[in-house]
Design a protein around this motif. Sequence first.
Motif, PDB file in Angstrom:
ATOM      1  N   LEU A 214       4.003   7.844   5.611  1.00 33.13           N
ATOM      2  CA  LEU A 214       3.774   6.431   5.294  1.00 33.13           C
ATOM      3  C   LEU A 214       4.375   5.542   6.381  1.00 33.13           C
ATOM      4  CD1 LEU A 214       4.536   6.488   1.470  1.00 33.13           C
ATOM      5  CD2 LEU A 214       2.344   5.847   2.477  1.00 33.13           C
ATOM      6  N   GLU A 215       5.586   5.893   6.780  1.00 29.99           N
ATOM      7  CA  GLU A 215       6.303   5.127   7.793  1.00 29.99           C
ATOM      8  C   GLU A 215       5.522   5.118   9.111  1.00 29.99           C
ATOM      9  OE1 GLU A 215      11.057   4.914   8.791  1.00 29.99           O
ATOM     10  OE2 GLU A 215      10.146   6.894   8.645  1.00 29.99           O
ATOM     11  N   GLU A 216       5.012   6.299   9.461  1.00 28.89           N
ATOM     12  CA  GLU A 216       4.267   6.472  10.705  1.00 28.89           C
ATOM     13  C   GLU A 216       2.919   5.742  10.648  1.00 28.89           C
ATOM     14  OE1 GLU A 216       1.891  10.396  11.956  1.00 28.89           O
ATOM     15  OE2 GLU A 216       4.042  10.734  11.678  1.00 28.89           O
ATOM     16  N   ARG A 217       2.198   5.918   9.553  1.00 34.92           N
ATOM     17  CA  ARG A 217       0.847   5.369   9.433  1.00 34.92           C
ATOM     18  C   ARG A 217       0.853   3.853   9.317  1.00 34.92           C
ATOM     19  NH1 ARG A 217      -3.997   7.536   7.439  1.00 34.92           N
ATOM     20  NH2 ARG A 217      -3.299   9.251   8.733  1.00 34.92           N
ATOM     21  N   PHE A 218       1.728   3.320   8.467  1.00 33.44           N
ATOM     22  CA  PHE A 218       1.722   1.876   8.212  1.00 33.44           C
ATOM     23  C   PHE A 218       2.728   1.122   9.081  1.00 33.44           C
ATOM     24  CE2 PHE A 218       0.029   3.213   3.909  1.00 33.44           C
ATOM     25  CZ  PHE A 218      -1.251   2.731   4.145  1.00 33.44           C
ATOM     26  N   ARG A 219       3.462   1.869   9.909  1.00 36.33           N
ATOM     27  CA  ARG A 219       4.424   1.268  10.845  1.00 36.33           C
ATOM     28  C   ARG A 219       5.413   0.310  10.169  1.00 36.33           C
ATOM     29  NH1 ARG A 219      -0.311   1.564  13.237  1.00 36.33           N
ATOM     30  NH2 ARG A 219      -0.902  -0.604  12.970  1.00 36.33           N
ATOM     31  N   PHE A 220       6.126   0.826   9.197  1.00 35.37           N
ATOM     32  CA  PHE A 220       7.225   0.065   8.617  1.00 35.37           C
ATOM     33  C   PHE A 220       8.440   0.973   8.526  1.00 35.37           C
ATOM     34  CE2 PHE A 220       4.492   0.902   4.707  1.00 35.37           C
ATOM     35  CZ  PHE A 220       5.119   2.083   4.380  1.00 35.37           C
ATOM     36  N   ASN A 221       9.556   0.382   8.191  1.00 36.10           N
ATOM     37  CA  ASN A 221      10.813   1.109   8.115  1.00 36.10           C
ATOM     38  C   ASN A 221      10.974   1.693   6.713  1.00 36.10           C
ATOM     39  OD1 ASN A 221      13.709   1.320   7.466  1.00 36.10           O
ATOM     40  ND2 ASN A 221      13.957   0.534   9.550  1.00 36.10           N
ATOM     41  N   ARG A 222      11.434   2.942   6.630  1.00 39.79           N
ATOM     42  CA  ARG A 222      11.574   3.592   5.313  1.00 39.79           C
ATOM     43  C   ARG A 222      12.518   2.814   4.401  1.00 39.79           C
ATOM     44  NH1 ARG A 222      12.014   8.536   7.394  1.00 39.79           N
ATOM     45  NH2 ARG A 222      11.733   9.553   5.405  1.00 39.79           N
ATOM     46  N   ARG A 223      13.526   2.158   4.975  1.00 39.45           N
ATOM     47  CA  ARG A 223      14.448   1.382   4.144  1.00 39.45           C
ATOM     48  C   ARG A 223      13.694   0.224   3.473  1.00 39.45           C
ATOM     49  NH1 ARG A 223      18.260   0.226   7.711  1.00 39.45           N
ATOM     50  NH2 ARG A 223      19.365   2.184   7.456  1.00 39.45           N
ATOM     51  N   ASP A 224      12.806  -0.406   4.225  1.00 36.51           N
ATOM     52  CA  ASP A 224      11.989  -1.484   3.660  1.00 36.51           C
ATOM     53  C   ASP A 224      11.085  -0.944   2.557  1.00 36.51           C
ATOM     54  OD1 ASP A 224      13.140  -3.226   5.464  1.00 36.51           O
ATOM     55  OD2 ASP A 224      11.492  -3.064   6.911  1.00 36.51           O
ATOM     56  N   LEU A 225      10.527   0.233   2.806  1.00 33.49           N
ATOM     57  CA  LEU A 225       9.632   0.853   1.822  1.00 33.49           C
ATOM     58  C   LEU A 225      10.381   1.138   0.522  1.00 33.49           C
ATOM     59  CD1 LEU A 225       6.944   2.206   0.982  1.00 33.49           C
ATOM     60  CD2 LEU A 225       7.819   4.313   1.977  1.00 33.49           C
ATOM     61  N   ILE A 226      11.545   1.735   0.626  1.00 35.90           N
ATOM     62  CA  ILE A 226      12.308   2.091  -0.566  1.00 35.90           C
ATOM     63  C   ILE A 226      12.686   0.826  -1.346  1.00 35.90           C
ATOM     64  CG2 ILE A 226      14.364   3.277  -1.454  1.00 35.90           C
ATOM     65  CD1 ILE A 226      12.264   5.104   0.020  1.00 35.90           C
ATOM     66  N   GLY A 227      13.081  -0.213  -0.626  1.00 39.95           N
ATOM     67  CA  GLY A 227      13.394  -1.483  -1.291  1.00 39.95           C
ATOM     68  C   GLY A 227      12.176  -2.093  -1.946  1.00 39.95           C
ATOM     69  N   PHE A 228      11.049  -1.966  -1.271  1.00 38.23           N
ATOM     70  CA  PHE A 228       9.814  -2.580  -1.774  1.00 38.23           C
ATOM     71  C   PHE A 228       9.249  -1.831  -2.963  1.00 38.23           C
ATOM     72  CE2 PHE A 228       5.734  -4.742  -1.410  1.00 38.23           C
ATOM     73  CZ  PHE A 228       6.191  -6.018  -1.108  1.00 38.23           C
ATOM     74  N   GLU A 229       9.548  -0.544  -3.027  1.00 40.15           N
ATOM     75  CA  GLU A 229       9.087   0.278  -4.145  1.00 40.15           C
ATOM     76  C   GLU A 229       9.544  -0.349  -5.465  1.00 40.15           C
ATOM     77  OE1 GLU A 229       9.324   4.999  -5.375  1.00 40.15           O
ATOM     78  OE2 GLU A 229      10.783   4.180  -3.968  1.00 40.15           O
TER      79      GLU A 229
ATOM     80  N   ALA B 227       0.837  -1.204   0.000  1.00 40.05           N
ATOM     81  CA  ALA B 227       0.000   0.000   0.000  1.00 40.05           C
ATOM     82  C   ALA B 227       0.874   1.257   0.000  1.00 40.05           C
ATOM     83  CB  ALA B 227      -0.936  -0.002   1.212  1.00 40.05           C
ATOM     84  N   GLY B 228       1.886   1.260   0.860  1.00 38.80           N
ATOM     85  CA  GLY B 228       2.780   2.414   0.946  1.00 38.80           C
ATOM     86  C   GLY B 228       3.530   2.662  -0.344  1.00 38.80           C
ATOM     87  N   ALA B 229       4.058   1.593  -0.922  1.00 35.43           N
ATOM     88  CA  ALA B 229       4.817   1.728  -2.168  1.00 35.43           C
ATOM     89  C   ALA B 229       3.918   2.230  -3.301  1.00 35.43           C
ATOM     90  CB  ALA B 229       5.460   0.394  -2.541  1.00 35.43           C
ATOM     91  N   CYS B 230       2.673   1.773  -3.328  1.00 37.65           N
ATOM     92  CA  CYS B 230       1.733   2.221  -4.371  1.00 37.65           C
ATOM     93  C   CYS B 230       1.459   3.717  -4.242  1.00 37.65           C
ATOM     94  CB  CYS B 230       0.425   1.433  -4.284  1.00 37.65           C
ATOM     95  SG  CYS B 230       0.612  -0.292  -4.801  1.00 37.65           S
ATOM     96  N   VAL B 231       1.259   4.191  -3.025  1.00 38.14           N
ATOM     97  CA  VAL B 231       1.028   5.626  -2.810  1.00 38.14           C
ATOM     98  C   VAL B 231       2.270   6.417  -3.227  1.00 38.14           C
ATOM     99  CG1 VAL B 231       0.641   7.432  -1.077  1.00 38.14           C
ATOM    100  CG2 VAL B 231      -0.676   5.302  -0.969  1.00 38.14           C
ATOM    101  N   LEU B 232       3.429   5.932  -2.824  1.00 36.98           N
ATOM    102  CA  LEU B 232       4.672   6.634  -3.128  1.00 36.98           C
ATOM    103  C   LEU B 232       4.911   6.706  -4.639  1.00 36.98           C
ATOM    104  CD1 LEU B 232       7.122   8.041  -1.908  1.00 36.98           C
ATOM    105  CD2 LEU B 232       8.228   5.811  -1.707  1.00 36.98           C
ATOM    106  N   LEU B 233       4.729   5.596  -5.323  1.00 39.29           N
ATOM    107  CA  LEU B 233       4.933   5.573  -6.779  1.00 39.29           C
ATOM    108  C   LEU B 233       3.933   6.481  -7.483  1.00 39.29           C
ATOM    109  CD1 LEU B 233       5.648   1.773  -7.291  1.00 39.29           C
ATOM    110  CD2 LEU B 233       7.235   3.642  -7.789  1.00 39.29           C
ATOM    111  N   ALA B 234       2.676   6.414  -7.069  1.00 38.66           N
ATOM    112  CA  ALA B 234       1.650   7.257  -7.694  1.00 38.66           C
ATOM    113  C   ALA B 234       1.974   8.733  -7.469  1.00 38.66           C
ATOM    114  CB  ALA B 234       0.267   6.918  -7.132  1.00 38.66           C
TER     115      ALA B 234
END
Length: 118
Positions: free
Chosen positions: A74-89, A48-55
């Motif tokens: 995104l990090e705060e709301r979905f409680r994940f690490n930004r490094r994970d988010l960037i990798g997942f993007e 969900a976070g990666a989709c919002v970020l890409l869009a």
Amino acid sequence: PVPSLKREMRNLSEECNLEPITVSMAYVYFEKLVLQGKLNKQNRKLCAGACVLLAAKISSDLRKHEVKHLIDKLEERFRFNRRDLIGFEFTVLVALELALYLPENQVLPHYRRLTQQS
């Protein structure tokens, strides 16, 4: 969990002043991942976070500090690490076959719903 995640995506996008069209695109990306069977309990918030970020990156003219603010949110709301988010993007980008520009007919139904709700 998908409807509640989409609600979170919308609320977060509104807090970050993203346009309804951006949220609509994020929804389409997200649904494509769902249909591909890519979502599971562990990764659905990252998806969900990666989709919002890409869009947000593709549909709006975000400044560097706005992208940072969005990632913070995104990090705060979905409680994940930004490094994970960037990798997942990148993972999401590959799953979407780099097709971030969407045909209007995929985006419009969501856009209409979003603009009628607000």
